[in-house]
Design a protein around this motif. Structure first.
Motif, mmCIF file in Angstrom:
data_model
loop_
_atom_site.group_PDB
_atom_site.id
_atom_site.type_symbol
_atom_site.label_atom_id
_atom_site.label_comp_id
_atom_site.label_asym_id
_atom_site.label_seq_id
_atom_site.Cartn_x
_atom_site.Cartn_y
_atom_site.Cartn_z
ATOM 1 N N ALA A 70 0.828 -1.206 0.000
ATOM 2 C CA ALA A 70 0.000 0.000 0.000
ATOM 3 C C ALA A 70 0.863 1.256 0.000
ATOM 4 O O ALA A 70 0.591 2.230 -0.722
ATOM 5 N N ILE A 99 2.419 1.670 -3.505
ATOM 6 C CA ILE A 99 1.451 2.106 -4.512
ATOM 7 C C ILE A 99 1.081 3.573 -4.300
ATOM 8 O O ILE A 99 0.972 4.344 -5.262
ATOM 9 N N LEU A 139 -3.648 -2.453 -12.673
ATOM 10 C CA LEU A 139 -4.072 -2.975 -11.379
ATOM 11 C C LEU A 139 -4.858 -4.255 -11.612
ATOM 12 O O LEU A 139 -5.766 -4.287 -12.446
ATOM 13 N N GLU A 156 -6.698 -7.689 -9.495
ATOM 14 C CA GLU A 156 -6.952 -8.490 -8.299
ATOM 15 C C GLU A 156 -6.309 -9.857 -8.449
ATOM 16 O O GLU A 156 -5.815 -10.441 -7.486
ATOM 17 N N GLN A 180 -4.413 -6.519 -6.181
ATOM 18 C CA GLN A 180 -4.959 -5.256 -5.703
ATOM 19 C C GLN A 180 -6.422 -5.138 -6.114
ATOM 20 O O GLN A 180 -6.746 -5.188 -7.292
ATOM 21 N N LEU A 234 -8.121 1.767 -3.435
ATOM 22 C CA LEU A 234 -7.904 0.331 -3.299
ATOM 23 C C LEU A 234 -8.312 -0.163 -1.916
ATOM 24 O O LEU A 234 -8.381 0.611 -0.960
ATOM 25 N N ASN A 285 -6.659 -1.834 0.165
ATOM 26 C CA ASN A 285 -5.609 -1.722 1.183
ATOM 27 C C ASN A 285 -5.412 -0.297 1.691
ATOM 28 O O ASN A 285 -4.516 -0.037 2.490
#
Length: 517
Positions: free
Chosen positions: A203, A206, A240, A242, A287, A302, A304
């Motif tokens: 996190a 990013i 990005l 997941e 993410q 996001l 996080n």
């Protein structure tokens, strides 16, 4: 055990061994032990760097371990790793023998730095296309870290163990005797669960990134295509995801990808990932996006806590399996409720199962399962099946299949540990009926992954992102592509083309925006 062609290929691989390795077998009197002994003899005959000895101390037999002479082996196979798992065997041999893995250096260092003792056990089926990724990831971790060991267990061979641990889906992973996870997991996902500080570090990393020109949200065929097209324009591109690969990772056979006669989802995804890495795309995997905030700079928040900003965004979040949304479905997911007949079918050998859905996916699932299970009941909401005629003809020819139409599934029942039945309403009579069974395979289509976009961009009544011919959404600078959109046909090749279209449109938007400034 191995035919001449496979032996020739394996011999070439074993020439890459840099250090001697030892196979340690624990063989009982079952027929599978005879096959395993033959397999191990075949391997040792192909390289003078491979030796074999028998040791009957393993808890699960027949089984064998792979290690280096004089060291305790940390990789074990309880079962014969053929089918999808043959690649897992080859990689275990090579990596134990010192052949370098194709994994990012940062990931390797993260694995080596994990403290503690971790013994993993992965229950698999040889027909499962999701299982090898998990097996190979944990095997590699065992090679790199002396504190990690891993055993692959073929559920079909060790049915007693499957029953004892109440396993009804594969892959299912245990860590130090406790359930660790189920379903496909990448090596990064496994590490993230072990390394508790990884999410916080990710996190922070990013959040510190500069503004992107194009930010792609989604790592499936549409997202990969969009990222490549954007990067080729020489603009700052981020992606990005997941889970890189998306729904394609769960696809078994692909026979309509033009110029490729036949392939499998994981193989196609590996090619996509390799292609994306050829370009300066900042890939941020694992993410989950939770919010899109429009503006001159579009912000993506996001899960996080971090956020990313970009001058343009391409939404390519794909779709997921549609659920029945009836009582008991979530409670018994992985305990009899399944969504992948290829993966979990072998666990229901000789048992009674149901397939929900009469389209191509449902009928194909019923046909496949009929060769494994005791009986299949296919339930379709409509008054007739919607699958292709050739599939219906095959289905109706099978003696252990019952087809029920005009059936509305209303409840999954169980005994607290596993599924024991399905309740449905007969739409002809409104009568409620119950079928006794051990497994339910849901095959009723897909849902777009767009819940997080409600109120941010216009969605159709099906939750799909509304786009025009250029992939433009209702928000300036935000484009979309693939199965999450209103495009009429959900196909891999169409998603790739749509990703390219959206990327070119985003580039055109950037040019016009800069000219206006």
């Amino acid at each position: 055990m191995l035919d001449s062609n496979i032996k020739t290929q394996l011999k070439a691989y074993l020439e890459k061994l840099q250090q001697p390795i030892e196979l340690v077998a624990a063989l009982d009197s079952r027929p599978a032990a005879t096959d395993m002994r033959q397999l191990l003899n075949d391997i040792t005959e192909l390289s003078d760097k491979v030796s074999l000895r028998e040791n009957g101390s393993a808890a699960l037999q027949p089984s064998f371990a792979i290690g280096r002479p004089g060291e305790t082996a940390r990789i074990s196979f309880a079962g014969i790793p053929m089918g999808h798992e043959f690649t897992s065997l080859v990689l275990a041999l090579l990596q134990t023998g010192g052949h370098p893995p194709k994994v990012d250096a940062a990931v390797i260092e993260q694995i080596k730095a994990l403290p503690g003792k971790f013994h993993f056990e992965t229950f698999i089926s040889l027909s499962c296309h999701n299982c090898p990724d998990v097996v190979q990831a944990l095997n590699l971790m065992a090679v790199l870290n002396p504190g990690i060991s891993h055993t692959m267990i073929d559920g079909a061979l060790f049915q007693d163990e499957v029953e004892r641990r109440k396993i009804m889906a594969v892959p299912t992973v245990f860590l130090n005797g406790e359930e660790f996870g189920a379903g496909r997991m990448s090596i990064e996902e496994i590490i993230a669960k072990l390394d508790t500080g990884a999410a916080t570090r990710a996190a922070e990393q990013i959040a510190s990134k500069e503004v992107f020109d194009v930010l792609v949200v989604g790592g499936g065929p549409a997202g990969a295509s969009a990222a490549i097209y954007a990067a080729r324009k020489g603009i700052r591109t981020g992606l990005l995801a997941e889970r890189f690969g998306g729904q394609v990772m769960d696809t078994v056979g692909i026979e309509n990808f033009i110029s490729v006669k036949a392939t499998e989802g994981p193989k196609l995804v590996a090619g996509l990932e390799e292609h994306v890495k050829e370009y300066p795309v900042d890939v941020m995997n694992l993410q989950r996006a939770t919010q899109l905030i429009p503006g001159d700079l579009i912000e993506i928040k996001l899960e996080n806590g971090a956020s990313v900003k970009s001058k343009s965004v391409i939404l390519a979040t794909g779709a997921r399996w549609r659920e029945m949304n009836v009582p008991g479905e979530k409670e018994y997911r992985g305990k009899g409720v399944a969504y992948c007949p290829h993966c979990d079918g072998p666990l229901f050998k000789g048992k009674r199962v149901a397939v929900i859905g009469g389209g191509n996916s449902g009928v194909e699932a019923a046909i496949d399962l009929a060769g494994i299970v005791g009986h299949v009941t296919l339930l379709e909401f409509d008054g007739q099946l919607r699958a292709d005629a050739v599939l219906q003809k095959k289905l109706h020819s099978l003696p252990n299949v019952t087809v029920i139409t005009k059936a509305l599934s209303t409840e999954v029942t169980g005994n607290g540990e596993k599924v024991n039945g399905l309740v449905y309403k007969d739409r002809n009579t409104d009568e409620m009926k119950r079928i006794e069974l051990e497994g339910i395979f849901v095959q009723i289509g897909l849902l777009p992954n767009t819940d997080w976009l409600k109120g941010a961009v216009d969605l159709s009544n099906r939750g799909e992102i509304e786009i025009d011919a250029k992939g433009q959404t209702s928000v300036p600078g935000v484009f979309a592509a693939g199965d999450c959109t209103t495009v009429p046909y959900k196909q891999i090749i169409i998603a790739m083309g749509a990703g390219a279209t959206a990327s070119l449109s985003a580039f055109d938007h950037l040019i016009r925006s800069s000219a206006a400034d």
